[in-house]
Scaffold this motif. Structure first.
Motif, PDB file in Angstrom:
ATOM      1  N   GLY A 228      14.712 -72.390 -92.402  1.00  0.00           N
ATOM      2  CA  GLY A 228      13.927 -72.306 -93.499  1.00  0.00           C
ATOM      3  C   GLY A 228      14.868 -72.941 -94.750  1.00  0.00           C
ATOM      4  N   PRO A 229      13.922 -73.141 -95.810  1.00  0.00           N
ATOM      5  CA  PRO A 229      14.734 -73.646 -97.050  1.00  0.00           C
ATOM      6  C   PRO A 229      14.804 -72.492 -98.079  1.00  0.00           C
ATOM      7  N   TYR A 230      15.876 -72.442 -98.663  1.00  0.00           N
ATOM      8  CA  TYR A 230      15.927 -71.643 -99.780  1.00  0.00           C
ATOM      9  C   TYR A 230      15.348 -71.678-100.798  1.00  0.00           C
ATOM     10  N   TYR A 231      15.010 -73.360-101.014  1.00  0.00           N
ATOM     11  CA  TYR A 231      14.329 -73.587-102.196  1.00  0.00           C
ATOM     12  C   TYR A 231      13.501 -75.010-101.760  1.00  0.00           C
ATOM     13  N   THR A 232      12.263 -75.098-102.284  1.00  0.00           N
ATOM     14  CA  THR A 232      11.560 -76.455-101.955  1.00  0.00           C
ATOM     15  C   THR A 232      11.085 -76.771-103.369  1.00  0.00           C
ATOM     16  N   GLU A 233      11.491 -78.092-103.579  1.00  0.00           N
ATOM     17  CA  GLU A 233      10.924 -78.631-104.877  1.00  0.00           C
ATOM     18  C   GLU A 233       9.582 -78.826-105.030  1.00  0.00           C
ATOM     19  N   HIS A 234       9.160 -79.450-103.732  1.00  0.00           N
ATOM     20  CA  HIS A 234       7.720 -79.919-103.740  1.00  0.00           C
ATOM     21  C   HIS A 234       6.937 -78.861-102.919  1.00  0.00           C
ATOM     22  N   VAL A 235       6.015 -78.065-103.447  1.00  0.00           N
ATOM     23  CA  VAL A 235       5.206 -77.074-102.363  1.00  0.00           C
ATOM     24  C   VAL A 235       3.797 -77.417-102.246  1.00  0.00           C
ATOM     25  N   LYS A 236       3.350 -78.565-102.695  1.00  0.00           N
ATOM     26  CA  LYS A 236       1.895 -78.801-102.423  1.00  0.00           C
ATOM     27  C   LYS A 236       1.964 -79.245-101.065  1.00  0.00           C
ATOM     28  N   GLY A 237       0.939 -78.418-100.539  1.00  0.00           N
ATOM     29  CA  GLY A 237       0.726 -78.523 -99.149  1.00  0.00           C
ATOM     30  C   GLY A 237       1.913 -78.015 -98.321  1.00  0.00           C
ATOM     31  N   TYR A 238       2.565 -77.098 -98.646  1.00  0.00           N
ATOM     32  CA  TYR A 238       3.718 -76.492 -98.036  1.00  0.00           C
ATOM     33  C   TYR A 238       2.988 -75.547 -97.013  1.00  0.00           C
ATOM     34  N   ASN A 239       3.390 -75.936 -95.753  1.00  0.00           N
ATOM     35  CA  ASN A 239       2.713 -74.959 -94.586  1.00  0.00           C
ATOM     36  C   ASN A 239       3.413 -73.597 -94.384  1.00  0.00           C
ATOM     37  N   SER A 240       2.943 -72.493 -94.424  1.00  0.00           N
ATOM     38  CA  SER A 240       3.512 -71.224 -94.403  1.00  0.00           C
ATOM     39  C   SER A 240       3.809 -70.806 -92.827  1.00  0.00           C
ATOM     40  N   GLY A 241       3.149 -71.888 -92.074  1.00  0.00           N
ATOM     41  CA  GLY A 241       3.314 -71.686 -90.772  1.00  0.00           C
ATOM     42  C   GLY A 241       5.014 -71.736 -90.426  1.00  0.00           C
ATOM     43  N   GLU A 242       5.209 -72.507 -90.949  1.00  0.00           N
ATOM     44  CA  GLU A 242       6.837 -72.622 -90.624  1.00  0.00           C
ATOM     45  C   GLU A 242       7.648 -71.438 -90.883  1.00  0.00           C
ATOM     46  N   ASP A 243       7.316 -70.613 -92.057  1.00  0.00           N
ATOM     47  CA  ASP A 243       7.910 -69.492 -92.298  1.00  0.00           C
ATOM     48  C   ASP A 243       7.517 -68.449 -91.442  1.00  0.00           C
ATOM     49  N   ALA A 429      -3.434 -73.782-106.666  1.00  0.00           N
ATOM     50  CA  ALA A 429      -3.688 -72.901-107.967  1.00  0.00           C
ATOM     51  C   ALA A 429      -3.043 -71.539-107.467  1.00  0.00           C
ATOM     52  N   TYR A 430      -1.899 -71.474-106.704  1.00  0.00           N
ATOM     53  CA  TYR A 430      -1.037 -70.228-106.419  1.00  0.00           C
ATOM     54  C   TYR A 430      -0.452 -69.801-107.790  1.00  0.00           C
ATOM     55  N   PRO A 431      -0.723 -68.790-108.407  1.00  0.00           N
ATOM     56  CA  PRO A 431      -0.392 -68.625-109.840  1.00  0.00           C
ATOM     57  C   PRO A 431       1.327 -68.318-109.828  1.00  0.00           C
ATOM     58  N   TYR A 432       2.060 -68.259-108.875  1.00  0.00           N
ATOM     59  CA  TYR A 432       3.491 -67.930-108.933  1.00  0.00           C
ATOM     60  C   TYR A 432       4.189 -69.298-108.595  1.00  0.00           C
ATOM     61  N   ASP A 433       5.245 -69.271-108.805  1.00  0.00           N
ATOM     62  CA  ASP A 433       6.300 -70.364-108.502  1.00  0.00           C
ATOM     63  C   ASP A 433       6.731 -70.226-107.042  1.00  0.00           C
ATOM     64  N   ALA A 434       6.091 -71.026-106.175  1.00  0.00           N
ATOM     65  CA  ALA A 434       6.391 -70.956-104.829  1.00  0.00           C
ATOM     66  C   ALA A 434       7.430 -71.640-104.229  1.00  0.00           C
ATOM     67  N   ARG A 435       8.318 -72.398-105.263  1.00  0.00           N
ATOM     68  CA  ARG A 435       9.528 -73.051-104.790  1.00  0.00           C
ATOM     69  C   ARG A 435      10.584 -72.154-103.920  1.00  0.00           C
ATOM     70  N   SER A 436      10.716 -70.809-104.535  1.00  0.00           N
ATOM     71  CA  SER A 436      11.471 -70.129-103.936  1.00  0.00           C
ATOM     72  C   SER A 436      11.413 -69.497-102.707  1.00  0.00           C
ATOM     73  N   TRP A 437      12.156 -69.170-101.843  1.00  0.00           N
ATOM     74  CA  TRP A 437      12.044 -68.650-100.580  1.00  0.00           C
ATOM     75  C   TRP A 437      11.489 -67.178-100.734  1.00  0.00           C
ATOM     76  N   ASP A 438      11.842 -66.442-101.796  1.00  0.00           N
ATOM     77  CA  ASP A 438      11.414 -65.053-101.968  1.00  0.00           C
ATOM     78  C   ASP A 438       9.970 -65.154-102.100  1.00  0.00           C
ATOM     79  N   GLU A 439       9.373 -66.201-102.919  1.00  0.00           N
ATOM     80  CA  GLU A 439       7.889 -66.052-103.092  1.00  0.00           C
ATOM     81  C   GLU A 439       6.973 -66.702-101.642  1.00  0.00           C
ATOM     82  N   LYS A 440       7.712 -67.628-100.964  1.00  0.00           N
ATOM     83  CA  LYS A 440       7.226 -68.083 -99.866  1.00  0.00           C
ATOM     84  C   LYS A 440       6.967 -66.738 -98.818  1.00  0.00           C
ATOM     85  N   MET A 441       7.973 -65.909 -98.836  1.00  0.00           N
ATOM     86  CA  MET A 441       8.052 -64.580 -97.949  1.00  0.00           C
ATOM     87  C   MET A 441       6.781 -63.932 -98.367  1.00  0.00           C
ATOM     88  N   ARG A 442       6.494 -63.627 -99.754  1.00  0.00           N
ATOM     89  CA  ARG A 442       5.505 -63.045-100.220  1.00  0.00           C
ATOM     90  C   ARG A 442       4.160 -63.361 -99.769  1.00  0.00           C
TER      91      ARG A 442
END
Length: 804
Positions: A228-243, A429-442
């Motif tokens: 998994g990526p610690y940080y993803t610069e572009h999260v538009k369309g990021y598929n949480s299925g990977e995580d 429209a996700y209200p938080y910064d989803a580039r970080s791994w931590d936020e993707k886990m949430r």
């Protein structure tokens, strides 16, 4: 011990015949560790054993300058009990525990049950939290006067009230998270008298993350990673299925050291890795290891399981894949297409399905707090200290979740009007910064929590939505549109074999919506038994690694909770008997015979009768049935008592030296079906089979059917019986027959691909046991169909390709 392992490895590097030495050293390592497995005890046994506990919950030994000082550390004071669940940590000293059981009803159980999520939130610190949680829970749930200390430390701690502010869930965005922010009990990790103002320590230096815990081990002793990526610069369309897949891998690890780039996961890495992702032909993952021994060493630490690989990937990486499957283990394929493509290239493989089927979570409680439900940004609430940690919902599981359904036109409008729409891709429209791994886990954890705790049904066209939801026991309606899915068409093969888990809707293919307005409960997933077989097979494979096996038991994954356990069917047989020798419990041939029964009768009770008393630890290869949640029991067979009882019941002459007597008495006492140990079921056995029995060519019973305490069964072992099968039966009874193969026929069945066998009129096949020992089973032979296609532990291959 670890010095020995290291010496073994370096010796193998110097050896010219590195493959043979490598295999020998690995087997020596495995054999040594087998004798070091700590005994698993229950909380009741633990609580009643003592009030003095020494705790070591790490997968590595405590810090010590020498083997002699380690032995000194392992010496306990009078009355102390060492808790050390990892085989490799304490050289077999101490006992193992189920941490879910220990923490039941406490503030900390959610942390334990949702360990994959917290492993990927806290990384190395996760193990420190587990150590602290265990010690505090022993104080709060142990007997009056309970005290604890960390292995290697001198100080004992006896008051749980001191640690009421410790909160491993503490989660605050935009704050550097470390142990100090959780009110961590640092004093547990200091030698007596050496700590001062531990709450005032400076923020931990990331380059020296363990400087404040002198009693803790070096957490870089070994590494465990998922991708998994610690940080993803572009999260538009990021598929949480990977995580979601990363979380599935993390669930089997003791902790997570870090994240690997899935396109090149082993670059500059020598740790353990579970590779369960889609590969697309970007090169062999072992290409960095040019030395043969080092490459095999890394292959042994890498699980190639649950992978979709294209034809091109297989072609490009043939040499590496063949080396791995020849020396380590078969390739676990997420897709039936991948499995077939591997076999077309003569690479050892099996269809494993997807590792997300092993997802296990309690899930969290969520609060909308004015957020849009479709944004999946709800507040994750912490457990309450003054109530049990079990999730307490304000309502029943009544949500209808629609997650990326590819064709919503087939869903009734009434259903859509009351459904909650969610998305696997993180919405713009996700209200938080989803580039970080931590936020993707949430984001993933909120999805999982809704599948587990809120949804009465999940409607989706995403595999990595449907599979974890099904694994959590939630019914799934999977929608496709003439084979089209969000990620492309089914013909690509990515989902081949996976969709049988779910309820299906594809109107173009003649699978209409049949669920009404979803007011009534949705039936369980029709493929629950199918999914259970894959879950069992994943465990059978991953338990070979002591770290994974110990972690699974520690976090309560074993025994597996079977999804189909409540799906009983009265129209098929549900009780079976085998008579075996204790040595048979070590033979794959006999285990496959039992597997064939469970394949067709997954909720059956299977009794294996042996001549001596055996505890579960002595069940050999049969222990995996119990660990997988199947109802298999190994019972003592007292032949003399059975003969004595038979004489008393029959009050006449009996076949004392005939196999009919033992089989008949077992069926008479318990009812059901008796099978010889070389019998392989090829279909379901109806509950309405004729009572009777069959024998092989030398007069041994192959199969017997009868009811408990049936007078007719008594005839089977009486010398007065002439034609036991001739007794009249109700018209509803069903005739049956067993096909008995001679030794020569058995050999042809195994090795002659042109040899065929018509089995329409048979329920099972008897295969000569000596032939199974002397001859391989060739892929695509008739015996391959009979034995290897009716398996539970299909990862454990017992077939070969026909020699070229």
């Amino acid at each position: 011990l670890w010095v020995f392992f290291s010496m073994t490895f370096h010796f193998a590097i110097k050896s010219q015949s590195f493959v043979g030495d490598y295999n020998q050293s690995i087997q020596m390592k495995k054999n040594d560790l087998k004798h070091l497995v700590p005994t698993l005890i229950s909380f009741h046994e633990l609580r009643n054993s003592t009030t003095k506990f020494v705790v070591w919950m790490y997968p590595f030994p405590p810090p010590s300058p020498s083997a002699q000082s380690l032995q000194h550390i392992l010496k306990l004071r009078d009355g102390e009990l060492l808790i050390c669940p990892y085989s490799s940590a304490c050289q077999g000293h101490g006992v193992a525990i189920n941490l879910v059981e220990l923490t039941e009803g406490t503030f900390y159980q959610s942390y334990v049950l949702d360990h994959p999520y917290y492993k990927l939130r806290h990384f190395h610190d996760f193990s420190h939290h587990i150590q602290a949680i265990t010690m505090i829970t022993l104080l709060s749930r142990g007997r009056k006067g309970a005290c604890v200390r960390t292995l290697g430390g001198s100080s004992t701690f006896c008051d749980s009230e001191v640690y009421l502010n410790y909160n491993p869930y503490h989660d605050e965005r935009d704050v550097i998270m470390d142990l100090r922010s959780t009110e961590f009990p640092f004093e547990f990790f200091y030698p007596v008298g050496s700590i001062s103002d531990h709450r005032g320590l400076t923020t931990l230096d990331s380059s020296k993350p363990f400087q404040s815990l002198p009693l803790a081990p070096d957490m870089t002793t070994e590494q465990f990673s998922t991708y998994g990526p610690y940080y993803t610069e572009h999260v538009k369309g990021y598929n949480s299925g990977e995580d979601i897949q990363s979380l599935a891998g993390a669930g089997w690890l003791p902790f997570v050291s870090g994240l690997r780039d899935k396109s090149d996961p082993l670059k500059n890495y020598t740790g353990y890795y579970i590779n369960n992702c889609l590969n697309s032909g970007d090169g062999a993952i072992f290409r960095h290891f040019t030395n043969g021994t080092e490459r095999l060493y890394m292959m042994d630490k890498t699980e190639l399981v649950s992978i979709f690989a294209s034809k091109q990937y297989i072609s490009d990486n043939y040499v590496s894949l063949e080396e791995y499957t020849s020396n380590v283990y078969a390739f676990g394929c997420r897709s039936q297409y991948t499995d077939q493509w591997m076999k077309d290239n003569r690479i050892k493989s099996y269809f494993s399905a997807c590792l997300t089927l092993t997802s296990m979570y309690q899930g969290g409680t969520l609060s909308l707090n004015g957020t849009n439900p479709s944004h999946n940004a709800m507040t994750i609430r912490e457990p309450q200290r003054n109530t049990t940690d079990r999730i307490v919902l304000a309502h029943e599981k009544d949500l209808i979740l629609i997650v990326d359904a590819v064709d919503t036109s087939v869903i009734p409008q009434e259903v859509k009007d009351k459904a909650r729409f969610l998305y696997a891709d993180i919405p713009a429209a996700y209200p938080y910064d989803a580039r970080s791994w931590d936020e993707k886990m949430r984001y993933c954890y909120r999805l999982i929590s809704q599948y587990k705790n809120y949804a009465k049904v999940v409607i989706t066209s995403r595999i990595h939505v449907g599979l974890p939801a099904a694994a959590l026991g939630t019914p799934v309606i999977f929608i496709s549109k003439n084979g089209w899915l969000p990620g492309g068409h089914e013909r690509t093969g990515r989902v081949a074999g996976l969709l049988d888990v779910f309820h299906r809707v594809d109107e173009v293919r003649g699978l209409p919506w049949t669920f009404g307005n979803l007011e009534d409960p949705v039936p369980p997933n029709p493929g629950n038994h199918y999914a259970d077989r894959f879950r069992a097979s994943f465990w059978n494979r991953l338990k070979r690694n002591e770290y994974y096996a110990d972690a699974a038991k520690l976090f309560g994954r074993i025994p597996l909770q079977r999804l189909g356990a409540g799906m009983h069917r009265s129209e098929i047989q549900n009780k079976f008997h085998f008579i075996m020798q204790p040595s048979d419990l070590l033979h794959w041939q006999q285990r496959r015979a039992v597997e064939s029964i469970l394949f067709h009768h997954p909720n059956a009770k299977v009794y294996v009768h042996v001549d001596i008393d055996l505890g579960p630890l002595d069940w050999g290869d049969f222990g995996v049935f119990m660990e997988s949640g199947y109802d298999v029991q190994v019972l003592r067979l007292n032949r003399n008592e059975l003969i004595k009882e038979a004489r008393h019941i029959v009050r006449g002459r009996i076949h004392e030296n005939d196999s009919t007597l033992l089989a008949g008495m077992l069926v008479y006492k318990h009812g059901g079906v008796f099978l010889a140990k070389n019998i392989y079921a090829i279909r379901e056995l109806s509950a309405f089979l004729n009572a009777g029995y069959t024998k092989d060519t030398v007069g041994n019973i192959t199969m017997m059917v009868g009811e408990q305490s049936s007078v007719e069964v008594l005839k089977y072992f009486s010398t007065d019986d002439k034609e036991p099968r001739s007794a009249p039966r109700p018209s509803s009874s069903i005739a049956w027959e067993v096909k008995v193969l001679s030794k020569s026929e058995s050999r042809s069945c195994q090795v002659d691909l042109a040899w065929d066998l018509e089995l329409t009129d048979f329920v099972a096949v008897s295969i000569d046991p000596q032939s199974l020992v002397e001859n391989d089973i060739f892929y695509e032979s008739r015996c391959y169909d009979i034995i290897e296609k009716h398996c539970i532990y299909c990862d454990d291959l017992h077939w070969e390709y026909v020699p070229l």
